[in-house]
Design a protein around this motif. Structure first.
Motif, mmCIF file in Angstrom:
data_model
loop_
_atom_site.group_PDB
_atom_site.id
_atom_site.type_symbol
_atom_site.label_atom_id
_atom_site.label_comp_id
_atom_site.label_asym_id
_atom_site.label_seq_id
_atom_site.Cartn_x
_atom_site.Cartn_y
_atom_site.Cartn_z
ATOM 1 N N GLY A 107 0.821 -1.218 0.000
ATOM 2 C CA GLY A 107 0.000 0.000 0.000
ATOM 3 C C GLY A 107 0.850 1.261 0.000
ATOM 4 N N CYS A 108 0.343 2.313 0.612
ATOM 5 C CA CYS A 108 1.080 3.587 0.658
ATOM 6 C C CYS A 108 0.456 4.439 1.762
ATOM 7 C CB CYS A 108 0.975 4.285 -0.690
ATOM 8 S SG CYS A 108 1.544 5.999 -0.670
ATOM 9 N N SER A 109 1.294 4.935 2.671
ATOM 10 C CA SER A 109 0.745 5.714 3.796
ATOM 11 C C SER A 109 0.097 7.012 3.304
ATOM 12 C CB SER A 109 1.832 6.017 4.830
ATOM 13 O OG SER A 109 2.769 6.934 4.319
ATOM 14 N N LEU A 110 0.608 7.553 2.211
ATOM 15 C CA LEU A 110 0.019 8.793 1.672
ATOM 16 C C LEU A 110 -1.374 8.523 1.114
ATOM 17 C CD1 LEU A 110 2.490 10.915 -0.482
ATOM 18 C CD2 LEU A 110 0.797 11.721 1.170
ATOM 19 N N CYS A 194 3.875 11.134 3.824
ATOM 20 C CA CYS A 194 4.505 9.842 3.534
ATOM 21 C C CYS A 194 5.317 9.444 4.757
ATOM 22 C CB CYS A 194 5.415 9.973 2.310
ATOM 23 S SG CYS A 194 6.686 8.702 2.250
ATOM 24 N N MET A 195 5.118 8.224 5.243
ATOM 25 C CA MET A 195 5.793 7.769 6.464
ATOM 26 C C MET A 195 7.320 7.725 6.325
ATOM 27 S SD MET A 195 4.702 3.764 6.067
ATOM 28 C CE MET A 195 5.579 3.118 7.459
ATOM 29 N N VAL A 196 7.812 7.634 5.089
ATOM 30 C CA VAL A 196 9.266 7.561 4.881
ATOM 31 C C VAL A 196 9.864 8.970 4.878
ATOM 32 C CG1 VAL A 196 11.073 6.853 3.251
ATOM 33 C CG2 VAL A 196 9.009 5.446 3.521
ATOM 34 N N HIS A 197 9.213 9.887 4.160
ATOM 35 C CA HIS A 197 9.815 11.203 3.954
ATOM 36 C C HIS A 197 9.636 12.154 5.128
ATOM 37 C CE1 HIS A 197 9.837 9.624 -0.172
ATOM 38 N NE2 HIS A 197 10.896 10.390 -0.307
ATOM 39 N N GLU A 222 8.502 15.371 -0.983
ATOM 40 C CA GLU A 222 7.640 14.814 0.073
ATOM 41 C C GLU A 222 8.268 15.015 1.457
ATOM 42 O OE1 GLU A 222 6.647 10.678 -0.681
ATOM 43 O OE2 GLU A 222 6.049 11.132 -2.715
ATOM 44 N N CYS A 287 10.882 2.046 2.566
ATOM 45 C CA CYS A 287 9.409 2.001 2.523
ATOM 46 C C CYS A 287 8.951 0.542 2.688
ATOM 47 C CB CYS A 287 8.899 2.579 1.204
ATOM 48 S SG CYS A 287 7.105 2.371 1.058
ATOM 49 N N MET A 290 6.760 -0.699 -0.363
ATOM 50 C CA MET A 290 7.523 -1.019 -1.581
ATOM 51 C C MET A 290 8.276 -2.337 -1.404
ATOM 52 S SD MET A 290 7.585 1.170 -4.155
ATOM 53 C CE MET A 290 6.914 2.774 -4.558
#
Ligand code: 13P
Ligand code: SF4
Length: 335
Positions: A107-110, A194-197, A222, A287, A290
């Motif tokens: 998925g994607c947190s964003l 975004c949880m990474v950025h 991001e 991520c 990913m």
């Protein structure tokens, strides 16, 4: 067997494929190459995928490049080595093709930060605004969007809109703030991240710069404003990669997901790339979505043509216009 691979096997079993296993003695690269030819399949991979997946892909790129590629490929099957919203975008652009994603849970947190039903209510409160959404959204969100954008074309998309037209920008608040600053447009921003950025530490980056005074800080938009303020260059993943190739500098601190460093190192083997440090000791610059895709899952998904991205026709129809507009504006801008 990893918990993740077990999940992929369970998915296949649900679809009626029993006793699915990956023979540990097979050469996965060779088998994947064979499956590509047999099935006329193309593998599209994002830069944040693990390096082995990048190396077996037919095309590696950022969100814009991947959608452009998905729109024009003549393969029968698109295997998307990326996250769910990217595979959905490929399906919307090529509905007649089979689109596969090695792990449906990628998925994607964003995208998760902007559920369509909530956004619909917000949009209803601002009927005079047009909606620009970062492509990191669900297909349903795209049906509520006038124009999509990616980090490569966001400035051009905003600038293509008449100055007196109010805009809602969703879902990334960091990219939104960056665009407000860059274009001078006052936009209504959705509060997603975004949880990474959002994990990079300005303090640790400053210390790292003291130890590497010639290193340039390059950052994805991001990232939070306090990181972007310190950056020598800001760009999408492709923008960052091209910058490292063309720059005379030989050392870079890279404030985005670490997967991109594989291509940076390949394109400039003599240069040094240092991942920007996150706040804690965690591996937060990786991520987890990913990285749900693995070579084993890629192989299984190509062999069994599962999991497949399926979208209702009305979602495909209503979401498509926002992506087509993005691609048209990008083509006009030469992107
Ligand atoms: P781009 O590759 O388009 O810069 O996007 C980065 C990202 O976070 C994708 O999930
Ligand atoms: Fe989503 Fe961030 Fe992962 Fe990209 S890096 S897929 S924006 S969570």
């Amino acid at each position: 067997m990893s918990e993740d691979l077990q999940y992929a096997k369970e998915h296949l079993e649900e679809k009626g494929y029993l006793d699915v296993d990956v023979d540990p003695t097979i050469d996965l690269v060779e088998e994947i190459e064979k499956l590509k030819k047999e099935k006329n399949a193309v593998i599209l991979a994002h830069y944040y995928q693990e390096s082995e997946i990048q190396d077996v892909a037919d095309y590696i790129g950022d969100s814009l490049g991947l959608s452009q590629e998905a729109a024009k490929t003549d393969a029968d099957i698109i295997v998307f080595a990326g996250v769910h919203f990217m595979a959905e975008t490929a399906k919307i652009l090529s509905p007649e093709k089979k689109v596969l994603l090695p792990d449906l849970k990628a998925g994607c947190s964003l995208a998760d930060s902007c559920p369509a039903p909530l956004f619909r209510k917000f949009k209803e409160k601002h009927p005079d605004h047009i909606v620009v959404s970062y492509v990191n959204t669900t297909a349903e969100m795209k049906t509520l969007t006038d124009i999509c954008c990616t980090s490569t074309n966001a400035v051009q998309i905003i600038e293509s809109i008449p100055k007196d037209q109010p805009i809602i920008f969703a879902p990334d608040i960091n990219l939104g703030r960056y665009l407000v600053k860059k274009t001078g447009r006052d936009m209504l921003l959705w509060n997603g991240t975004c949880m990474v950025h959002e994990m990079f530490s300005a303090e640790k980056i400053t210390k790292l710069k003291e130890r590497h005074p010639n290193a340039l800080l390059i950052a994805h938009p991001e990232c939070e404003a306090h990181i972007l303020e310190r950056a020598d260059f800001i760009g999408s993943t492709t923008g960052l990669l091209n910058f490292t190739v063309n720059s005379d500098a030989t050392e870079f601190i890279v404030a985005t997901e670490v997967g991109i460093i594989h291509q940076m190192q390949k394109r400039s083997p003599h240069k040094t790339f240092i991942p920007a440090p996150p706040n804690d000791q965690c591996a937060c610059n990786v991520c987890p979505h990913m990285k749900r895709n693995t070579m084993e899952k890629l192989y299984l998904c190509m062999k069994y043509e599962q999991p497949e991205i399926i979208l209702p026709d009305h979602i495909i129809r209503d979401a498509r216009a926002s992506i087509d507009r993005m691609l048209e504006i990008s083509a006009k801008a030469g992107l």
